[in-house]
Structures are given as structure tokens and as C-alpha cells.
Write an enzyme that holds these catalytic residues in place. Structure first.
Site, PDB file in Angstrom:
ATOM      1  N   GLY A   1       0.828  -1.211   0.000  1.00  0.00           N
ATOM      2  CA  GLY A   1       0.000   0.000   0.000  1.00  0.00           C
ATOM      3  C   GLY A   1       0.858   1.255   0.000  1.00  0.00           C
TER       4      GLY A   1
ATOM      5  N   GLY B   1       1.601   2.954  -2.572  1.00  0.00           N
ATOM      6  CA  GLY B   1       1.233   3.858  -3.656  1.00  0.00           C
ATOM      7  C   GLY B   1       1.980   3.569  -4.949  1.00  0.00           C
ATOM      8  CB  SER B   2       3.081   0.480  -6.672  1.00  0.00           C
ATOM      9  OG  SER B   2       1.881  -0.215  -6.578  1.00  0.00           O
ATOM     10  CB  SER B   3      -1.409   2.977  -8.808  1.00  0.00           C
ATOM     11  OG  SER B   3      -1.737   1.752  -8.258  1.00  0.00           O
TER      12      SER B   3
ATOM     13  CB  ALA C   1       5.347   5.449  -7.547  1.00  0.00           C
TER      14      ALA C   1
ATOM     15  CG  ASP D   1      -2.193   8.323  -3.837  1.00  0.00           C
ATOM     16  OD1 ASP D   1      -2.719   9.386  -4.230  1.00  0.00           O
ATOM     17  OD2 ASP D   1      -2.722   7.213  -3.986  1.00  0.00           O
TER      18      ASP D   1
END
Ligand code: MEV
Length: 323
Positions: A107, A109-111, A113, A154
Site C-alpha cells: 500500500g 502507492g505503486s500506482s 508512483a 499519494d
């Protein structure tokens, strides 16, 4: 020309859920970075290689991006490209490859990033100069296009970096000059779906809207106090405010017994404060503690069944790696 860009993950320090309803929040960028490589192609095609999300040899005409069925793993990059091309049409094609990713399950925040990296890379490749706020607007639009909900905190962390005072939808994005803060992050072992949890809380709030509104307002009141405490390094106050924030998150019904066990274990091991980070329902919690208590707190998380994840906070925002 081939370029590499990177963007940090994030940790929500305070104000989750209430931020969706216009209250301020505090988020920090962490030193786990997602990296991608990109280059211009002479042919007007879009190629994507992102093995971490099972996208191998994905290729389509630039004219077809965003059209037809887009595989789940390609959505964030492809829709970022669509939003970029809508504003800045290009004559060539582009190839994008993920070089390294942090585990999506935490969780962090890979999306966000990956969207921040994609838009930054396109700007560099095609000579488009954007301010951080313009990058934010394009990236945030992309996240909304894909998942429909989200305050954008994010995305702000991925682009601006540091520790931020954030008001939805990017109305205020202001750095907080924090004094050093010892944090310990614990992963609960359960992957949470933020969009589902946000929608569930919104649905549940319909039974008692006045109660939920006042909970959000109470959470909102904590944020300026936490900001002050962060700037002046009043770590015990930060911990106390986190504990109060956690109480409100519990009242929204986003806690889990596992997260609570980890949170109480940290407090009992001497942490000044501990709370969920993010939507709840799983993912991570974090605590603030002194250097002296760090080992005890880490052990307490493990004993409660959590995984300790080493992260540093206040990391730099999206950047070009090979200048
Ligand atoms: C999720 O990490 C934080 C929430 O406030 C949702 C959002 O701000 O997008 C629950």
C-alpha cells in the site's frame, strides 16, 4: 535517447478518509522508489514491458492507446500516456519498461508512483516543461480515470516528495519542514483495496451522515496540531495525536484485529503513538518511537504477527536518474 526516472512511495501519516471530504492531511514520501526506463520509438507505437504486473511485450499503435480493452496491469501507464497525448500530441512512439517496483501489496502507492514516473518520462522525452502542479494535475486525472476515487495525496507525495500538508484535490500542497522522526512501519500481511474501503465508508455514512461528518471534522482538527508538532519536533505530541487519529479511524470501522494487535503491541513496547497508515482493512500501520525503544517496537510488531518494513521518510519526489 534512453532515460530512467524514479518516484517515491508514500506513507499517509495522518488524516486519511477525512482528506477525501476536504480536510487536510499529512503525507510523507518514503525512500522506496519505483523506477522506469523510457525511450522514443521512430514507429508510432506504444510498447510496455512491466513484468511485475504481468505485462510482457505489450504493443499497440499510438492511435489506439486508451481504446479497446486495456489489461489491468497496463492501465495506469497507458491512461497516463493518453492524458499526456491529449495535451501534447507527438509524432513518434514510445517504449516504457519498469526497472524496479516496490511490492504493490504494502500500500505504498505503486500506482501513483508509476503514473508520476510515466508523465515525467514523457515530458523529458518530448521536451515538455511542466511545473510540479501541472505534473500533479495530469497524474491525478489519470488516477481518477483508472480508479474513480482518491484524494490525490499519494500523487502529491510521488511528485513533490518530502513531507506534505495536503488538501484535496491538490488545493494546497505545502512542504512541512519536519524535525527527525523515528518511525517503524509494520505490514499486516493483508492487501487492502483502498477504492472498496473508501466506497464502503461512504455507503455506511449514509445511515448517520451527521456523525460521520463530525468524525471527519475532528480528524481535520488534528492536522494543524500535528503539523506544528512535526515542525517543532514534539515527538510525544505527534504520538498522542496519532493515537487520537487512530481512535477516529476505528470509529469509521476501517480497523482490523490484526492492525489493532500490532498498534497496541507498539504502544506497550514504548512507542509514543501508533496508527493505521492509509485506508485500513489491512496494508500497514506505523508507530513513532525513540531510538532506544526501536528494537522493542520492531520485535513487538513481529510478535503480533506483522512484518517490519524499513523505510526512511521525506524522500525526494519524482526525478530523472540519468541526467
Ligand atoms: C488511502 O491511502 C487514504 C484514503 O484517505 C483515500 C484517499 O485519500 O485517496 C482512505
Amino acid at each position: 535517447m534512453e532515460i530512467i526516472v524514479s518516484a517515491p512511495g508514500k506513507l499517509m501519516l495522518m488524516g486519511e478518509h477525512a482528506v477525501v471530504y476536504g480536510y487536510p492531511s499529512i503525507v510523507t514520501a518514503i525512500d522506496q522508489r519505483l523506477k522506469l526506463r523510457a525511450r522514443v520509438l521512430e514507429k508510432k507505437v506504444f510498447e510496455l514491458y512491466a513484468p511485475d504486473v504481468e505485462i510482457i511485450n505489450y504493443s499497440k499503435s499510438i492511435l489506439a492507446v486508451g481504446k479497446c480493452e486495456v489489461p489491468k496491469g497496463a492501465k495506469f501507464v497507458e491512461l497516463a500516456l493518453v492524458n499526456f497525448l491529449n495535451k501534447y500530441p507527438v509524432k513518434e512512439g514510445v517504449r516504457i519498461e519498469t526497472v524496479s517496483a516496490f511490492k504493490a501489496m504494502f500500500g505504498f502507492g505503486s500506482s501513483s508512483a508509476i503514473v508520476a514516473c510515466t508523465i515525467k518520462a514523457l515530458c523529458v522525452l518530448f521536451g515538455v516543461k511542466l511545473s510540479n502542479k501541472e505534473l500533479f494535475n495530469l497524474a491525478y486525472q489519470t488516477v481518477l480515470d483508472v480508479q474513480g476515487v482518491g484524494s490525490g495525496f499519494d500523487i502529491a507525495a510521488a511528485i513533490y516528495g518530502g513531507t506534505l500538508y495536503y488538501v484535496y484535490p491538490g488545493k494546497i500542497i505545502r512542504p512541512i519542514n519536519t524535525k527527525a522522526l523515528g518511525i517503524v512501519v509494520g505490514y499486516s500481511g493483508v492487501k487492502a483495496d483502498t477504492a472498496i474501503i473508501v466506497k464502503r465508508v461512504a455507503e455506511e455514512s449514509k445511515s448517520f451522515p451527521i456523525v460521520y461528518k463530525s468524525i471527519y471534522a475532528e480528524i481535520g482538527q488534528l492536522i494543524p496540531l500535528a503539523r506544528k508538532a512535526l515542525v517543532s519536533g514534539k515527538v510525544k505530541e505527534i504520538g498522542q495525536l496519532m493515537n487520537i487519529n487512530q481512535g477516529y479511524l476505528e470509529s469509521l470501522g476501517v480497523g482490523t484485529s490484526k492492525l489493532s494487535q500490532m498498534i497496541y503491541a507498539c504502544r506497550e513496547a514504548g512507542a509514543w503513538g501508533a496508527k493505521i497508515s492509509g485506508a485500513g482493512g489491512g496494508d500497514c500501520m506505523f508507530s513513532v518511537c525513540s531510538d532506544k525503544d526501536r528494537l522493542n517496537v520492531e520485535q513487538a510488531i513481529k510478535k503480533a504477527g506483522g512484518e517490519v518494513i524499513k523505510v526512511g521518510i521525506g524522500a525526494e519526489g519524482v526525478r530523472l536518474e540519468n541526467d
